[in-house]
Each structure stands twice: as C-alpha cells, then as structure tokens.
Design a protein around this motif. Structure first.
Motif, mmCIF file in Angstrom:
data_model
loop_
_atom_site.group_PDB
_atom_site.id
_atom_site.type_symbol
_atom_site.label_atom_id
_atom_site.label_comp_id
_atom_site.label_asym_id
_atom_site.label_seq_id
_atom_site.Cartn_x
_atom_site.Cartn_y
_atom_site.Cartn_z
ATOM 1 N N GLY A 38 9.963 -0.335 11.508
ATOM 2 C CA GLY A 38 9.150 -1.451 11.050
ATOM 3 C C GLY A 38 9.834 -2.240 9.952
ATOM 4 N N ASN A 124 5.871 -4.087 4.155
ATOM 5 C CA ASN A 124 5.610 -3.193 5.274
ATOM 6 C C ASN A 124 4.275 -2.527 4.957
ATOM 7 O OD1 ASN A 124 5.448 -1.169 7.185
ATOM 8 N ND2 ASN A 124 7.572 -0.498 6.960
ATOM 9 N N VAL A 154 4.849 -6.574 8.145
ATOM 10 C CA VAL A 154 5.032 -5.815 9.382
ATOM 11 C C VAL A 154 3.995 -4.708 9.379
ATOM 12 C CG1 VAL A 154 6.797 -4.232 8.435
ATOM 13 C CG2 VAL A 154 6.668 -4.637 10.911
ATOM 14 N N THR A 155 3.367 -4.517 10.515
ATOM 15 C CA THR A 155 2.359 -3.473 10.681
ATOM 16 C C THR A 155 2.579 -2.796 12.027
ATOM 17 O OG1 THR A 155 0.798 -4.988 11.756
ATOM 18 C CG2 THR A 155 0.624 -4.760 9.346
ATOM 19 N N ILE A 156 1.892 -1.682 12.196
ATOM 20 C CA ILE A 156 1.870 -1.099 13.535
ATOM 21 C C ILE A 156 1.137 -2.072 14.457
ATOM 22 C CG2 ILE A 156 1.993 1.292 12.747
ATOM 23 C CD1 ILE A 156 -1.058 1.457 13.270
ATOM 24 N N SER A 157 1.480 -2.044 15.726
ATOM 25 C CA SER A 157 0.923 -3.009 16.669
ATOM 26 C C SER A 157 -0.601 -2.943 16.738
ATOM 27 C CB SER A 157 1.521 -2.788 18.061
ATOM 28 O OG SER A 157 2.911 -3.058 18.041
ATOM 29 N N HIS A 183 5.628 -2.124 16.544
ATOM 30 C CA HIS A 183 5.371 -2.922 15.345
ATOM 31 C C HIS A 183 5.278 -4.411 15.660
ATOM 32 C CE1 HIS A 183 7.025 0.804 13.598
ATOM 33 N NE2 HIS A 183 6.279 0.506 12.554
#
Length: 201
Positions: A38, A124, A154-157, A183
């Motif tokens: 990520g 992040n 940015v993150t997890i999807s 991500h």
C-alpha cells in the motif's frame, strides 16, 4: 532465541521513485522489514512539485515522508505519528539518509502540529483506525490544506466506497488514482464549493 538480536534495529535498503534509501525499523512498527504494498503504491502516485510544503500523516519509520522530501527539493516536509517509537525511527532515517528538509514529530493526527498550511498531505490510512477517526482525519486535513492543496490516501480496497463518500462530503471531489487487488489510492483537492468538480472514477 537471542533477545539482543531481536532488539537490534532492522535495516534494509530500498529504491523509491528513483531514490535510494537505507531505512531503520524495529519490531512493533508497521511492515518493519520492507515497504508494504500500500505504501509503495501511494508513493508511486504522489505528484509533488519543487518547493511544496508536505505532510506524511502517520509516518511510521518515514518512507513516504522521505520520498516527499526528495521530490519537493527546497520544500519542507513534516513527518508525524502518535507512536514515539515510529517518530524515533523516522528521525533516525532522516539523519541516516542526510535529508535536510524534513522533520519528524509526535502528534496524534493533527493535534500537536504547529499552524502550517500544506500543499500535499499523504497517508497510508490504517484499516483498523475506525470510521469515526478516519472521518476526523479527513475533516482536519481540510483545515490544514492550502487552496488547491492535495490529500492523497491509500487504503485497503474494502474502504474505497467509504473514502469516496467522505471525500465527496468533505472536499466536494474525489478521484481514484489507482486500484489493484488489495489497495486503492485516492485523491481529494482543497477547493471552494463553487469550484467542486464532483466525483471522478
């Protein structure tokens, strides 16, 4: 098991955006032995101009902030984290890589920052922070951005729709820069309500 060996700093070399870095980390920090996917994805999509003032929010051992410092040249970069161990290692890495234009400090999100307006804020965002805290971070980021300032996260999807909805609510705009299997990198731009561009996929 050798306790002294486990307590020694973890040091690894990495190339990010064409710059070579030697990074010091330790157990207990996020992704201590290598740059996580990520963070690397976010770094690849940062657009920073020479002379800009930047913030690495939740810096960990400082990888994002160090890249921002190289890209901004004569600009100033601040690295903040609520974890004193992270700030300690971010400071070590600033010195280790002879980066003169950035400073690491302890702050719970924006709570201990001086009165500074940023051209770029990048983070992040941890998936386990809770949606309330993430919303607080987005609202405070708006107050710390200059006009036309940019917020990259940015993150997890799985958090994409949350970020999309809240970027639209807080900033009036949203842009997905990149999504892979795990991500997503998202961008919001600080602007007046009359200039809002709406949601961009």
């Amino acid at each position: 098991m050798d306790l002294d060996a486990l307590k020694r700093d973890i040091v690894f070399d990495v190339k990010l955006r064409g710059y070579e870095f030697s990074l010091s980390s330790t157990w207990g920090l996020f992704s201590p032995r290598s740059i996580d996917p990520g963070t690397r994805l976010l770094i690849d999509y940062l657009d920073i101009n020479t002379g800009e003032t930047c913030l690495d929010l939740g810096c960990g051992y400082g990888a994002i902030g160090l890249v921002m410092a190289r890209l901004s040249g004569s600009g100033k970069v601040y690295l903040i984290d609520k974890d004193f161990v992270a700030v300690e290692h971010a400071t070590k890495n600033v010195i280790r890589n002879s980066v003169k234009n950035c400073e690491a400090m302890a702050s719970n999100a924006f709570s201990h920052l001086p009165d500074i307006k940023f051209d770029v804020i990048a983070s992040n965002l941890p998936a386990n922070a809770g949606k309330e805290l993430l919303h607080i971070i987005l609202l405070e980021a708006r107050n710390y951005l200059k006009p036309s300032g940019k917020l990259y996260v940015v993150t997890i999807s799985g958090l994409r729709e949350f970020i999309k909805r809240n970027f639209k609510e807080v900033f009036g705009n949203y842009r997905k820069l990149k999504q892979n299997g795990t991500h997503v990198v998202s961008l919001a731009v600080q602007q007046s309500k009359s200039m809002c561009t709406g949601i961009h996929e």
